[in-house]
Design an enzyme around this catalytic site. Structure first.
Site, PDB file in Angstrom:
ATOM      1  N   LYS A  12      96.511 -21.007  10.147  1.00  0.00           N
ATOM      2  CA  LYS A  12      96.234 -19.579   9.974  1.00  0.00           C
ATOM      3  C   LYS A  12      95.721 -18.949  11.257  1.00  0.00           C
ATOM      4  CE  LYS A  12      95.618 -18.952   5.016  1.00  0.00           C
ATOM      5  NZ  LYS A  12      94.763 -18.428   3.951  1.00  0.00           N
ATOM      6  N   LYS A  27     110.588 -26.825   0.420  1.00  0.00           N
ATOM      7  CA  LYS A  27     109.953 -26.317  -0.787  1.00  0.00           C
ATOM      8  C   LYS A  27     110.246 -24.828  -0.986  1.00  0.00           C
ATOM      9  CE  LYS A  27     105.371 -25.779  -2.511  1.00  0.00           C
ATOM     10  NZ  LYS A  27     104.002 -25.614  -2.113  1.00  0.00           N
ATOM     11  N   LYS A  51     106.977 -18.645  -1.549  1.00  0.00           N
ATOM     12  CA  LYS A  51     106.986 -17.221  -1.891  1.00  0.00           C
ATOM     13  C   LYS A  51     107.137 -16.344  -0.657  1.00  0.00           C
ATOM     14  CE  LYS A  51     101.958 -16.966  -2.080  1.00  0.00           C
ATOM     15  NZ  LYS A  51     100.817 -17.047  -2.961  1.00  0.00           N
TER      16      LYS A  51
END
Ligand code: TRP
Length: 332
Positions: A115, A197, A200
């Site tokens: 991040k 995977k 989203k």
């Protein structure tokens, strides 16, 4: 333990656009826990502000997340559903745990490294101490079991280390939580790249099916799903696309892979993809309708938030007074 039940806690980021991967791998199974465990599910709005948010969006997504969990079958009568910022004890214990978490430990967290690379202009202290707040979420409720994705395993191990350290210094205070990681068999892959995977945040919108997608979108996405060479519908190491579609079909219908192979014997990929799209769309239609109804009834959602916050605060208070006593804070 609470009464005779073990405790489950999980935190969910306030994000309305969850995928069928989140649904099949996690949320759908959550409702079954409530018979055996006392369950707390918390919308972690305080964690969300470690990256910059637009206030109106964060507020809307907090309602949406709660509505989505209820729409997916979590009964607010049987589970404690609440919003993190409504229970100030999270921040309170978060600070205490900050003081019992080492700089070196936090520096090793891969999510922090990822991040801070992604938000290089806003590497704030909260982003760094995020895992100590997460430990506070968990330890406040004397949690036994934490259902999380594999990406949160490192944070959970740190929570255990913090709990053990605290217990070592002050005597038994916190239950040391165990992770509950869903079986990898439940892992739902991207429809466009079945070796990675389903995510989203994928920029290819055809790769991802969202819980709230409409029927036409769902069918279209499955029709376009990448399949493999050959034409048979069967599980095989060299057919990641078909394996993924079979997993999805099996999760929605409860049918075994053998049953599915028999059902589609002699049929082609096109028929199969349409069938997967249809079972998925049919399963999600009532979820979407329930979600829309809930989003039109903010007063009801606020009632749930209030009830959840009261229940959570009651349990959190017990842990907090124990913690303060052990630390040497003066009780009035
Ligand atoms: N960090 C988790 C995530 O990004 C969310 C979270 C916050 C959480 N607090 C938690 C998960 C406590 C489990 C338990 O998905």
């Amino acid at each position: 333990m609470l009464g005779d039940k073990k405790i489950i806690f999980s935190g969910v980021q306030p994000s309305g656009n969850l995928t069928i991967g989140n649904y099949l791998g996690a949320i759908k199974n959550f409702s079954a826990f409530s018979e055996e465990y006392k369950c707390f599910y918390c919308v972690v709005d305080m964690h969300a502000i470690t990256v910059r948010q637009v206030a109106a969006d964060l507020r809307r997504r907090t309602y949406e997340t709660l509505a989505l969990y209820i729409a997916c079958g979590l009964d607010p009568e049987k589970n404690t559903l609440f919003v993190q910022s409504h229970v100030p004890a999270h921040a309170e214990l978060g600070w205490v745990l900050d003081c019992h978490t080492m700089f070196g430990e936090l520096s090793r967290m891969t999510q922090f490294k990822d991040k801070s690379a992604k938000h290089a202009d806003n590497i704030n202290a909260g982003l760094f101490t995020y895992p100590a707040l997460m430990a506070a979420d968990i330890l406040l409720y004397q949690t036994d079991l934490v259902p999380v994705g594999i990406d949160q395993k490192q944070h959970l191990e740190l929570s255990r280390d913090i709990a053990q350290r605290f217990n070592g210094i002050y005597g038994d205070t916190f239950t040391v939580p165990e992770p509950y990681i869903a079986k990898s068999g439940m892992k739902i892959m991207s429809l466009a790249e079945p070796l990675s995977k389903m995510s989203k945040s994928d920029t290819n919108q055809n790769a991802v099916v969202y819980i709230l997608d409409g029927k036409d979108d769902i069918i279209r996405k499955f029709k376009r799903a990448v399949t493999d060479s050959g034409s048979e519908i069967r599980m095989s190491d060299d057919k990641p696309g078909i394996n993924n579609l079979m997993t999805i079909y099996s999760c929605f219908t409860g049918k075994s892979f053998d049953d599915i192979e028999r059902e589609f014997e002699g049929k082609g990929y096109g028929d199969f993809k349409l069938a997967v799209g249809e079972v998925c769309a049919d399963a999600l239609t009532p979820v979407r309708e329930k979600f829309n109804a809930l989003m039109n009834d903010k007063a009801y959602l606020e009632e749930i938030m209030k009830k959840g916050a009261d229940e959570a605060a009651y349990c959190a208070r017990k842990t907090m007074s124990k913690v303060k006593r052990k630390l040497g804070f003066v009780a009035l």
